[in-house]
Design a protein around this motif. Sequence first.
Motif, mmCIF file in Angstrom:
data_model
loop_
_atom_site.group_PDB
_atom_site.id
_atom_site.type_symbol
_atom_site.label_atom_id
_atom_site.label_comp_id
_atom_site.label_asym_id
_atom_site.label_seq_id
_atom_site.Cartn_x
_atom_site.Cartn_y
_atom_site.Cartn_z
ATOM 1 N N UNK A 8 72.654 26.269 94.462
ATOM 2 C CA UNK A 8 72.528 27.844 94.389
ATOM 3 C C UNK A 8 73.786 28.197 93.622
ATOM 4 N N UNK A 9 73.791 29.255 93.111
ATOM 5 C CA UNK A 9 75.089 29.797 92.199
ATOM 6 C C UNK A 9 75.628 30.721 93.222
ATOM 7 N N UNK A 10 76.817 31.252 93.061
ATOM 8 C CA UNK A 10 77.683 32.239 93.759
ATOM 9 C C UNK A 10 78.041 33.369 93.161
ATOM 10 N N UNK A 11 78.103 34.478 93.635
ATOM 11 C CA UNK A 11 78.726 35.568 93.197
ATOM 12 C C UNK A 11 79.648 36.241 94.514
ATOM 13 N N UNK A 23 87.022 34.710 97.639
ATOM 14 C CA UNK A 23 88.038 33.775 98.555
ATOM 15 C C UNK A 23 86.944 32.584 99.182
ATOM 16 N N UNK A 24 85.962 33.125 99.789
ATOM 17 C CA UNK A 24 85.140 32.165 100.553
ATOM 18 C C UNK A 24 84.167 31.369 99.494
ATOM 19 N N UNK A 25 83.846 31.941 98.299
ATOM 20 C CA UNK A 25 82.993 31.267 97.273
ATOM 21 C C UNK A 25 83.639 30.193 96.856
ATOM 22 N N UNK A 26 85.095 30.350 96.547
ATOM 23 C CA UNK A 26 85.968 29.321 95.708
ATOM 24 C C UNK A 26 85.936 28.169 96.879
ATOM 25 N N UNK A 28 79.467 29.886 89.336
ATOM 26 C CA UNK A 28 80.086 30.780 90.343
ATOM 27 C C UNK A 28 80.692 32.218 89.336
ATOM 28 N N UNK A 29 80.413 33.456 89.892
ATOM 29 C CA UNK A 29 81.034 34.603 89.463
ATOM 30 C C UNK A 29 81.856 35.104 90.379
ATOM 31 N N UNK A 30 83.164 35.362 89.742
ATOM 32 C CA UNK A 30 84.269 35.884 90.799
ATOM 33 C C UNK A 30 84.663 37.183 90.386
ATOM 34 N N UNK A 31 84.550 38.006 91.068
ATOM 35 C CA UNK A 31 84.964 39.496 91.071
ATOM 36 C C UNK A 31 86.254 39.846 92.004
ATOM 37 N N UNK A 32 87.283 40.679 91.025
ATOM 38 C CA UNK A 32 88.166 41.415 91.705
ATOM 39 C C UNK A 32 88.665 40.353 92.849
ATOM 40 N N UNK A 33 89.130 39.213 92.651
ATOM 41 C CA UNK A 33 89.538 38.385 93.529
ATOM 42 C C UNK A 33 90.907 37.757 93.160
ATOM 43 N N UNK A 34 91.450 36.640 94.069
ATOM 44 C CA UNK A 34 92.711 36.018 93.646
ATOM 45 C C UNK A 34 92.537 34.574 94.458
#
Length: 263
Positions: free
Chosen positions: A89-92, A99-102, A115-121
């Motif tokens: 799968x791919x993750x958004x 945090x959890x997707x990484x 992976x798509x990361x939105x407004x995270x660190x």
Amino acid sequence: MRYFEREGIRFAYEESGPAGAPVVVFSHGFLMDGEMFQPNIAELSDAFRCIVWDQRGFGATGPTTRAFSYWDSARDLIALLDHLEIASASLVGMSQGGFLSMRAALLEPDRFRALVLISTRSDIDGEEVQKSFEDIKAEWARNGATHLAQDLSVFLLGVDCKASPAWIEKWMRLGAEHFEHPVNALISRDDITSRLHEITHSTLVFHGSDDIAINPLCGESIAAGLPNCKGFVLVDKAGHTPNLTHAELVNPALRDFLMRYAR
């Protein structure tokens, strides 16, 4: 709404799109739920099997009575894939969902395509921010969201967001009990910046230019640290939830990236 169980917790999820299409799993931010991705899924479900789920403490999954970390949440996501017998799968992931997707990508790198990361660190919050969350936790235990909802709306959704009343209503319905566990997970998370180089998946990073919850510089830092990052998208005049409040700006780049790398 459908459910799967892990560690005695009944997790809620929903899916849409063609059964045989490439899978994209959407993970929401703190105080949000899977509904925050509806403007995006509406533009993607013709080409992707889109799965949203509600994490511990939120949405239809409901309050959690035990402590947890975002590594636990990453394993929850992996358990969802196991439940659905999805090999890849791919993750958004937005904010907390990032945090959890990484962490999921670090736990089982071969399981994920993009992976798509939105407004995270990738790092941790400063002492002042951690103290503010401790204050929110204490106030929530006393009065629930009664005295917090309006400020949280500005913090998470920005000023004059049309979606604010619906989310405020959701927060008002959340009980005062057990809220400490999601807050503690947020405050106590570990710094994974030194491990970003291990996340070699194709990645796209979004951040709102007016985000007051997580500074856009954090998004830039993640993009710079990921070895296969395909771009950093600064969403003009957007706050912490650009995919929800500025979907018309996010969706074209999101769709293009997923069409290229998630199939």
